[in-house]
Design an enzyme around this catalytic site. Structure first.
Site, PDB file in Angstrom:
ATOM      1  N   ASP A  55       0.709  -1.159  -0.119  1.00  0.00           N
ATOM      2  CA  ASP A  55       0.022   0.054   0.039  1.00  0.00           C
ATOM      3  C   ASP A  55       0.727   1.128   0.188  1.00  0.00           C
ATOM      4  O   ASP A  55       0.472   2.408   0.174  1.00  0.00           O
ATOM      5  CB  ASP A  55      -0.892  -0.289   1.231  1.00  0.00           C
ATOM      6  CG  ASP A  55      -0.329  -0.009   2.419  1.00  0.00           C
ATOM      7  OD1 ASP A  55       0.906  -0.154   2.693  1.00  0.00           O
ATOM      8  OD2 ASP A  55      -0.982  -0.174   3.518  1.00  0.00           O
ATOM      9  N   SER A  56       2.311   1.039   0.233  1.00  0.00           N
ATOM     10  CA  SER A  56       3.055   2.141  -0.350  1.00  0.00           C
ATOM     11  C   SER A  56       2.823   2.682  -1.738  1.00  0.00           C
ATOM     12  O   SER A  56       3.480   3.832  -1.878  1.00  0.00           O
ATOM     13  CB  SER A  56       4.506   1.671  -0.133  1.00  0.00           C
ATOM     14  OG  SER A  56       4.818   0.453  -0.905  1.00  0.00           O
ATOM     15  N   ASP A  94      -0.966  -5.987  -0.197  1.00  0.00           N
ATOM     16  CA  ASP A  94      -1.374  -5.446   1.144  1.00  0.00           C
ATOM     17  C   ASP A  94      -2.907  -5.353   1.164  1.00  0.00           C
ATOM     18  O   ASP A  94      -3.505  -4.785   0.010  1.00  0.00           O
ATOM     19  CB  ASP A  94      -0.752  -3.967   1.218  1.00  0.00           C
ATOM     20  CG  ASP A  94       0.399  -4.062   2.048  1.00  0.00           C
ATOM     21  OD1 ASP A  94       0.666  -4.799   2.957  1.00  0.00           O
ATOM     22  OD2 ASP A  94       1.168  -3.049   1.906  1.00  0.00           O
ATOM     23  N   LYS A 124      -1.467  -9.210   2.997  1.00  0.00           N
ATOM     24  CA  LYS A 124      -0.697  -8.703   4.084  1.00  0.00           C
ATOM     25  C   LYS A 124      -1.650  -7.873   5.011  1.00  0.00           C
ATOM     26  O   LYS A 124      -2.176  -7.208   4.278  1.00  0.00           O
ATOM     27  CB  LYS A 124       0.623  -8.123   3.681  1.00  0.00           C
ATOM     28  CG  LYS A 124       1.158  -7.581   4.868  1.00  0.00           C
ATOM     29  CD  LYS A 124       2.723  -7.290   4.499  1.00  0.00           C
ATOM     30  CE  LYS A 124       2.925  -6.002   3.964  1.00  0.00           C
ATOM     31  NZ  LYS A 124       2.520  -4.822   4.632  1.00  0.00           N
ATOM     32  N   GLU A 126      -1.845  -5.534   8.679  1.00  0.00           N
ATOM     33  CA  GLU A 126      -0.835  -4.823   9.750  1.00  0.00           C
ATOM     34  C   GLU A 126      -1.449  -5.093  11.110  1.00  0.00           C
ATOM     35  O   GLU A 126      -2.649  -5.157  11.212  1.00  0.00           O
ATOM     36  CB  GLU A 126      -0.581  -3.412   9.464  1.00  0.00           C
ATOM     37  CG  GLU A 126       0.024  -2.953   8.059  1.00  0.00           C
ATOM     38  CD  GLU A 126       0.236  -1.499   7.950  1.00  0.00           C
ATOM     39  OE1 GLU A 126      -0.071  -0.768   9.030  1.00  0.00           O
ATOM     40  OE2 GLU A 126       0.815  -1.279   7.013  1.00  0.00           O
ATOM     41  N   GLU A 193       8.933  -4.061  10.766  1.00  0.00           N
ATOM     42  CA  GLU A 193       9.426  -2.614  10.148  1.00  0.00           C
ATOM     43  C   GLU A 193      10.026  -1.857  11.320  1.00  0.00           C
ATOM     44  O   GLU A 193       9.326  -1.681  12.420  1.00  0.00           O
ATOM     45  CB  GLU A 193       8.271  -2.180   9.462  1.00  0.00           C
ATOM     46  CG  GLU A 193       8.794  -0.960   8.772  1.00  0.00           C
ATOM     47  CD  GLU A 193       7.909  -0.222   7.743  1.00  0.00           C
ATOM     48  OE1 GLU A 193       6.997  -1.130   7.417  1.00  0.00           O
ATOM     49  OE2 GLU A 193       8.215   0.816   7.239  1.00  0.00           O
TER      50      GLU A 193
HETATM   51  O1  KIV Z   1       3.664  -1.087   1.452  1.00  0.00           O
HETATM   52  C1  KIV Z   1       4.650  -1.606   1.784  1.00  0.00           C
HETATM   53  O2  KIV Z   1       5.434  -1.142   0.690  1.00  0.00           O
HETATM   54  C2  KIV Z   1       5.117  -2.338   2.728  1.00  0.00           C
HETATM   55  C3  KIV Z   1       6.578  -2.364   2.910  1.00  0.00           C
HETATM   56  C4  KIV Z   1       7.101  -1.420   3.484  1.00  0.00           C
HETATM   57  C5  KIV Z   1       6.959  -3.754   3.861  1.00  0.00           C
HETATM   58  O3  KIV Z   1       4.362  -2.785   3.561  1.00  0.00           O
END
Ligand code: KIV
Length: 275
Positions: A55-56, A94, A124, A126, A193
């Site tokens: 989600d980056s 994510d 994924k 969190e 992280e």
């Molecule tokens: O969203 C992302 O890129 C991440 C990584 C930083 C692990 O969760």
């Protein structure tokens, strides 16, 4: 488009089970992020084990200051085009902020959409103990889940800062409990992280499932970076855990400037570049 070719000796498909075996034999796991077809294909050709559609994307693709605004629809779009370019790597996507926090049923429904519509192989989420019931529900439905502890960017407004987490005994103990809780809930791997390296190593020893570190030291079972950071494409900030392997942003700006000059001067297109 170039023909797909893996440079690694083994081109066998990476699965959640093979990651577990890699940890068992002490082989480090490589992971990077992707948001589009071409990046997914290039990472796969380079033999990267895990490709995360992070989600980056909210920051690297959409230019936002945090990850919280990216929607499930947008993540499904990115994940689908990445998965389309990947043959060997395990593709994980994510679940974005507020697509799984309300209750386990909603988490399962949205994880299911990600698998069915984007064709990724895992999601994924969190969070630690508190999110464990949701992870259990998703895993019980047959969907592999990767956890994420430490600096969890979806909670940035709670943290108020991107500084290193778990420097206090209380928060470090929480990481120790959480990593075990995620394994017990069925997570196949856990991202750690921005936590102290010693804690990253300790947490990695507490569980059989692999840990993938980002700013969590060399004692993790694998490493992940945001691809746009390590390529020097996203340069708004440079955390010390990012090693820059290229300066692509600078190279691209220079190429665009040269193109503009060539068009303005009439040098491009030449006779050879015309019909
Ligand atoms: O969203 C992302 O890129 C991440 C990584 C930083 C692990 O969760």
């Amino acid at each position: 488009m170039t023909e797909k070719k893996n440079t690694l000796p083994s081109s066998r498909k990476v699965t959640t089970q093979s990651l577990l075996r890699m940890k068992g034999r002490g082989e480090r796991i490589t992971a990077l992020t992707a948001y589009d077809y071409l990046m997914g294909e290039l990472l796969d050709q380079a033999g990267i084990d895990v490709i995360l559609v992070g989600d980056s994307a909210a920051m690297t693709i959409q230019g936002r200051h945090t990850t919280v605004s990216v929607t499930l629809e947008q993540m499904i779009y990115h994940a689908e085009v990445v998965a389309h370019g990947v043959e060997r790597a395990l593709v994980v996507a994510d679940l974005p902020f507020m697509s799984y926090q309300v209750n386990p049923d909603e988490g399962l429904r949205n994880a299911g959409r990600m698998i069915k519509e984007a064709h990724v192989e895992a999601v994924k989420l969190e969070g630690g103990e508190k999110i464990a019931p949701t992870i259990r529900r998703i895993v019980d439905a047959g969907i592999p889940v990767m956890g994420h502890l430490g600096l969890t960017p979806q909670s940035i407004h709670k943290f108020g800062t991107y500084q290193v987490r778990a420097t206090s005994k209380g928060e470090a103990d929480e990481i120790r409990r959480d990593v075990v809780a995620l394994q017990e809930a069925g997570a196949f791997a856990v991202v750690l992280e921005k936590i102290p390296a010693e804690l990253g190593a300790e947490a990695s020893k507490l569980v059989d499932v692999p840990t993938i570190g980002i700013g969590a030291g060399a004692g993790c079972d694998g490493q992940i970076l945001v691809t746009h950071d390590m390529l020097g494409l996203y340069t708004k900030f440079h955390p010390r855990f990012v090693r820059r392997y290229a300066q692509l942003g600078e190279m691209m700006r220079e190429a665009f400037e040269r193109y503009a000059q060539d068009v303005k001067s009439g040098d491009f297109p030449s006779e050879d570049e015309s019909y």
